[in-house]
Design a protein around this motif. Structure first.
Motif, short mmCIF file in Angstrom:
data_model
loop_
_atom_site.label_atom_id
_atom_site.label_comp_id
_atom_site.label_asym_id
_atom_site.label_seq_id
_atom_site.Cartn_x
_atom_site.Cartn_y
_atom_site.Cartn_z
N THR A 1 34.01 16.51 53.75
CA THR A 1 33.14 15.48 54.33
C THR A 1 33.58 15.20 55.76
OG1 THR A 1 34.59 13.63 53.72
CG2 THR A 1 32.95 14.28 52.06
N GLY A 2 32.76 14.47 56.47
CA GLY A 2 33.15 14.03 57.81
C GLY A 2 34.37 13.12 57.75
N MET A 3 34.41 12.24 56.74
CA MET A 3 35.56 11.33 56.62
C MET A 3 36.86 12.10 56.37
SD MET A 3 34.50 8.46 57.49
CE MET A 3 36.19 7.87 57.47
N PHE B 1 31.85 3.88 63.33
CA PHE B 1 31.26 4.02 62.00
C PHE B 1 32.06 3.19 60.98
CE2 PHE B 1 31.10 6.84 58.12
CZ PHE B 1 29.77 6.59 57.80
N ASP C 1 33.71 11.97 68.22
CA ASP C 1 32.88 12.16 67.03
C ASP C 1 31.44 12.37 67.51
OD1 ASP C 1 31.25 11.83 64.78
OD2 ASP C 1 32.55 10.32 63.87
N THR D 1 28.80 13.28 65.78
CA THR D 1 27.87 13.32 64.65
C THR D 1 26.44 12.89 65.02
OG1 THR D 1 29.67 12.93 63.09
CG2 THR D 1 27.45 12.36 62.34
N SER E 1 30.21 15.26 61.42
CA SER E 1 29.88 15.16 60.00
C SER E 1 28.72 16.13 59.79
CB SER E 1 29.45 13.75 59.62
OG SER E 1 28.78 13.80 58.36
N THR F 1 27.19 16.60 57.19
CA THR F 1 26.25 15.95 56.28
C THR F 1 25.01 15.46 57.03
OG1 THR F 1 28.29 15.06 55.29
CG2 THR F 1 26.19 14.20 54.45
N LYS F 2 25.18 15.09 58.28
CA LYS F 2 24.10 14.46 59.04
C LYS F 2 23.30 15.53 59.78
CE LYS F 2 26.23 10.62 57.76
NZ LYS F 2 27.17 9.93 58.63
N GLY G 1 29.69 17.55 54.22
CA GLY G 1 30.64 18.42 54.91
C GLY G 1 31.08 17.81 56.22
N LEU H 1 22.01 9.21 57.37
CA LEU H 1 21.55 9.42 58.74
C LEU H 1 21.22 10.89 58.96
CD1 LEU H 1 24.43 7.44 60.49
CD2 LEU H 1 22.06 6.68 60.41
C1 PLP Z 1 28.47 9.66 58.45
C2 PLP Z 1 29.43 9.63 59.56
C3 PLP Z 1 30.75 10.02 59.36
C4 PLP Z 1 31.27 10.44 58.01
O1 PLP Z 1 30.67 11.60 57.56
P1 PLP Z 1 30.55 11.94 55.98
O2 PLP Z 1 30.18 13.38 55.99
O3 PLP Z 1 29.51 11.04 55.40
O4 PLP Z 1 31.90 11.70 55.39
C5 PLP Z 1 31.61 9.99 60.44
N1 PLP Z 1 31.20 9.60 61.66
C6 PLP Z 1 29.94 9.21 61.88
C7 PLP Z 1 29.55 8.79 63.26
C8 PLP Z 1 29.01 9.21 60.85
O5 PLP Z 1 27.76 8.82 61.09
#
Ligand code: PLP
Length: 419
Positions: free
Chosen positions: A93-95, A119, A190, A192, A212, A214-215, A225, A364
């Motif tokens: 994940t991004g986290m 975030f 970051d 994202t 991230s 995922t976004k 991811g 998002l």
């Molecule tokens: C969603 C998000 C994350 C975390 O990403 P995940 O893949 O949901 O763990 C980190 N930074 C920003 C800016 C985000 O929007």
């Protein structure tokens, strides 16, 4: 069989051409146009020496899927091409990617400067690392002066996002980059919300980039991811947190080596091949989707700003936005994130409930438009006092614009607001 892509050609291709054809660079398997989903955990070798060489890093290869698979490696190469990095490492994940950076590149007694507007989960993670003895200053990152004032003798890292969620403040990305270079601080961006299509943090001298997946990059809300890209711009040779075992060979490789071993391997938040495959397919249309979602967000922001029921709209593509000039200069487009407040604070839920097209959900960067009442959900845990300090009013509604036909989005919001 389809021919492997010619690396010389790849360099001349544009962003989307490179993304769509990039997998073939690594050699096609059975002519397949996608990198296959490799689900093996173990990778066997013909002799013990070959396995030893892979373990010791003197030969390329895979040993155990927690440290990577061919499918994950193909996604890493793709994200790396997008960010024009020196190397990229993927996480579950991004986290997980952010956790790896904070916990393996900082240690007790070090100082981190970050934005007051990060975030929510990153904000919560900052509390955890403080309890482990890492000092954290949260400043207004829209002003490079605030970052500079916060620097202490033990400052090692500056971590900022490009466009803050939900109020869309744009950090002084270029100013902070220059400051970090002058003071030899590790600059982590970051990316994202903007993604490598709208903005490349290497252009403002970032050392590490977080996405991230995922976004924006995955883009379809069907896989988690995260990724860390090393731009190659930071000099790791005098970064004291790198362990002796990774201080070997070219110093440019040290940072990612430590992240891979201490972060990915030891912490174990590894991306699966299944998720990597899904994210890779989503990534093929990143440029197209970011253009469409930015255009929809821009049209919606303009419509909302002109509406009598709306108190204020936050979107970097509006000339009323505090960092409009900066955003226009840095980003190809202002992305999918916007937020607005109603004149009547009590009307937010009813307004959201009258919408029929967007999904009422957190998340998002999806193909679908998503809406969420901010104060009562993602910013609830921090309490009213902290919300007031961060300028989060009860009627703040966050929108992540999707790729739907623009008129459908505008009509739906207009109907909900007119009622
Ligand atoms: C969603 C998000 C994350 C975390 O990403 P995940 O893949 O949901 O763990 C980190 N930074 C920003 C800016 C985000 O929007």
């Amino acid at each position: 069989m389809s021919k492997p892509a010619d690396p010389a050609k790849l360099a001349h291709w544009g962003f989307t051409t490179r993304t769509v054809h990039g997998d073939r660079l690594g050699g096609v398997e059975h002519g397949g146009i996608h990198k296959p989903m490799h689900t093996s955990v173990q990778y066997g070798y013909g002799s013990s020496q070959e396995l030893i060489d892979v373990f010791q890093g003197s030969a390329p290869g895979f040993n155990y899927a927690r440290q990577g698979t061919p499918t994950v490696a193909a996604l890493e190469a793709g994200v790396n091409r997008m960010e024009q990095g020196r190397g990229t490492l993927c996480f579950a994940t991004g986290m997980a990617a952010i956790t790896a950076i904070f916990t393996t590149l900082l240690r007790a007694g070090d100082h981190l400067i970050t934005s007051r507007f990060v975030f929510g989960n990153t904000n919560s993670l900052l509390g955890t690392i403080q309890s482990l003895g890492i000092e954290v200053s949260m400043v207004d990152a829209t002003q490079v002066g605030a970052v500079e004032t916060a620097i202490r003798p033990n400052t090692r890292m500056v971590f900022v996002e490009t466009i803050a969620n939900p109020r869309t403040q744009v950090a002084d990305l270029a100013g902070i980059g220059t400051l970090c270079q002058a003071r030899r601080l590790l600059y982590v961006v970051d990316n994202t919300v903007t993604s490598p299509w709208l903005f490349q943090p290497r252009t403002v001298a970032a050392g590490l980039i977080v996405n991230s997946l995922t976004k924006s990059i995955g883009g379809h809300g069907n896989a988690l991811g995260g990724a860390i890209t090393d731009t190659g711009l930071f000099d790791w040779s005098d970064y004291p947190v790198i362990a002796q075992s990774y201080r070997k060979g070219d110093p440019a490789a040290w940072g990612l080596a430590q992240l891979k071993k201490k972060g990915l391997r030891d912490q174990g938040a590894s991306l699966s091949s299944e998720a990597a495959h899904t994210l890779s397919v989503g990534a093929e249309t990143l440029g197209l989707r970011m253009n469409a979602t930015s255009a929809n967000a821009q049209a919606l922001a303009q419509m909302l700003e002109a509406h009598p029921a709306v108190r204020r709209v936050y979107y970097p593509g509006l000339s009323s936005h505090e960092q409009y000039a900066r955003s226009t200069e840095l980003f190809r487009a202002p992305s999918w994130l916007l937020a607005f407040e109603l004149k009547n604070d009590g009307d937010a839920m009813a307004c959201i409930d009258r919408l029929t097209l967007p999904v009422i959900a957190t998340g998002l960067g999806d193909t679908r438009t998503l809406v969420i009442p901010v104060a009562h959900t993602i910013f609830w845990e921090m309490g009213a006092a902290k919300r007031a300090e961060m300028g989060i009013r009860d009627s703040l509604i966050r929108v992540s614009a999707g790729i739907e036909d623009t008129s459908d989005i505008l009509n739906d919001f207009a109907t909900a607001l007119d009622t």
